[in-house]
Design an enzyme around this catalytic site. Structure first.
Site, PDB file in Angstrom:
ATOM      1  N   ARG A 145       0.816  -1.228   0.000  1.00 11.22           N
ATOM      2  CA  ARG A 145       0.000   0.000   0.000  1.00 11.22           C
ATOM      3  C   ARG A 145       0.853   1.285   0.000  1.00 11.22           C
ATOM      4  NH1 ARG A 145      -3.234  -3.386  -1.262  1.00 11.22           N
ATOM      5  NH2 ARG A 145      -5.230  -3.803  -0.246  1.00 11.22           N
ATOM      6  N   SER A 178     -11.145   0.544   2.108  1.00 13.02           N
ATOM      7  CA  SER A 178     -10.587   0.102   3.389  1.00 13.02           C
ATOM      8  C   SER A 178      -9.986   1.285   4.137  1.00 13.02           C
ATOM      9  CB  SER A 178      -9.519  -0.959   3.164  1.00 13.02           C
ATOM     10  OG  SER A 178     -10.072  -2.102   2.575  1.00 13.02           O
ATOM     11  N   GLU A 232      -4.967   3.481   5.790  1.00 14.05           N
ATOM     12  CA  GLU A 232      -4.846   3.279   4.353  1.00 14.05           C
ATOM     13  C   GLU A 232      -5.416   4.497   3.631  1.00 14.05           C
ATOM     14  OE1 GLU A 232      -6.354   0.063   1.043  1.00 14.05           O
ATOM     15  OE2 GLU A 232      -5.504  -0.656   2.902  1.00 14.05           O
TER      16      GLU A 232
END
Length: 306
Positions: free
Chosen positions: A167, A216, A298
């Site tokens: 990520r 998310s 995130e």
């Protein structure tokens, strides 16, 4: 306000950003710049005072803009940056092309980039975040990207330049990606279409796709990925540690951790950015107190508090 360079695109002062993010929150940008094309963007950046910050913004799917807004020129790419083309097993996509559209167009040409189908947002954000799903990541398919540097130069970036991680990637501050090239495996278009239909069905059954969310909220602890496969371990998923800490459905102002999937932060209608970020921080604190696990955001949070 400071005088900015001439442009063929659209330049709007004090532009509220709440309608440009999926969570529908956020104060104004000092300026919003929507470049006409790559050359317009390069000329603008080259002529812009280096002391003025720029912030490239995609479709706002993975973003909380704080209530006080952003002290920068926010750059948002539109129609001049959303072309998708397929040559053999290589797919070239403009930064503003939606991930889902890229997956579909590739599949129609018999190229497997199906992992992109359920990822919210556009290709720029997918590259920036090394987006992934079902055990595949951008890094696995990435060939190169074209970017405009803060000085207005056109630069080619390799996977090594971007240093992809879970990520995350490394893009120099103020640089703007305009296009990316991906490699996929040859496959049967009908099989790819069926696989994407199954992915969408699974997503809609397990995620609050009709609510205002930003995908998310937190990365899975220690980089554990949600592969979506039947043998996937759920021991260290973000939703699991949030559940264990008793925070599924938690509310703060107009913000809520979704009762359907506890790693989704929802604007129930009247949330401020402070509500959303505050609830997220409360969840992080509760999870740490309960399990000693530190969750990492995130969703990107940018700008000034009110």
């Amino acid at each position: 306000m400071t005088e900015l360079p001439q442009t063929r695109g659209r330049l709007t002062p004090n532009r509220p950003l709440n309608d440009l993010t999926w969570l529908r929150v956020g104060g104004p940008a000092d300026w919003l710049f929507q470049p006409a094309d790559r050359e317009d963007l390069a000329q603008f950046l080259a002529a812009l005072d280096p002391a003025i910050d720029v912030f490239p913004m995609g479709v706002g799917s993975n973003l909380i803009v704080r209530d006080g807004g952003i002290r920068a020129v926010v750059i948002r790419m539109g129609r001049g940056f959303n072309a998708i083309s397929v040559d053999g097993t290589r797919v070239t996509a403009g930064v503003a092309a939606l991930d889902a559209h890229v997956a579909r167009k590739a599949a129609e040409a018999g190229v497997d980039l199906t992992f992109l189908r359920t990822i919210p947002g556009a290709i720029g954000g997918a590259v920036r975040m090394n987006a992934g799903c079902y055990g595949s990541y951008v890094a696995d398919h990435f060939v190169e990207a074209t970017a405009i540097s803060r000085a207005g130069e056109v630069v080619t970036l390799t996977a090594k330049d971007l240093n992809f991680r879970y990520r995350q990637s490394d893009l120099p501050k103020g640089w703007v990606i305009v296009e990316a090239v991906f490699e996929g495996e040859k496959s049967d278009p009908e099989e790819l279409a069926a696989r994407m239909d199954a992915q969408l069905k699974k997503r809609d059954e397990t995620q609050p796709t009709k609510d205002r969310t930003a995908g998310s909220t937190f990365r899975n602890p220690a980089g554990f990925s949600s592969t979506g496969k039947s043998d996937d371990s759920h021991d260290l998923k973000a939703w699991k540690v949030i559940d264990d800490a008793g925070m599924r459905g938690a509310i703060r102002g107009g913000a809520q951790m979704s009762p359907m999937h506890s790693n989704f932060l929802v604007n129930t209608g009247e949330a401020t950015a402070a509500d959303l970020e505050g609830l997220g921080e409360e969840v992080r604190k509760k999870v740490f107190q309960h399990s000693g696990i530190e969750l990492h955001w995130e969703i990107m949070r940018v700008g000034d508090p009110e």
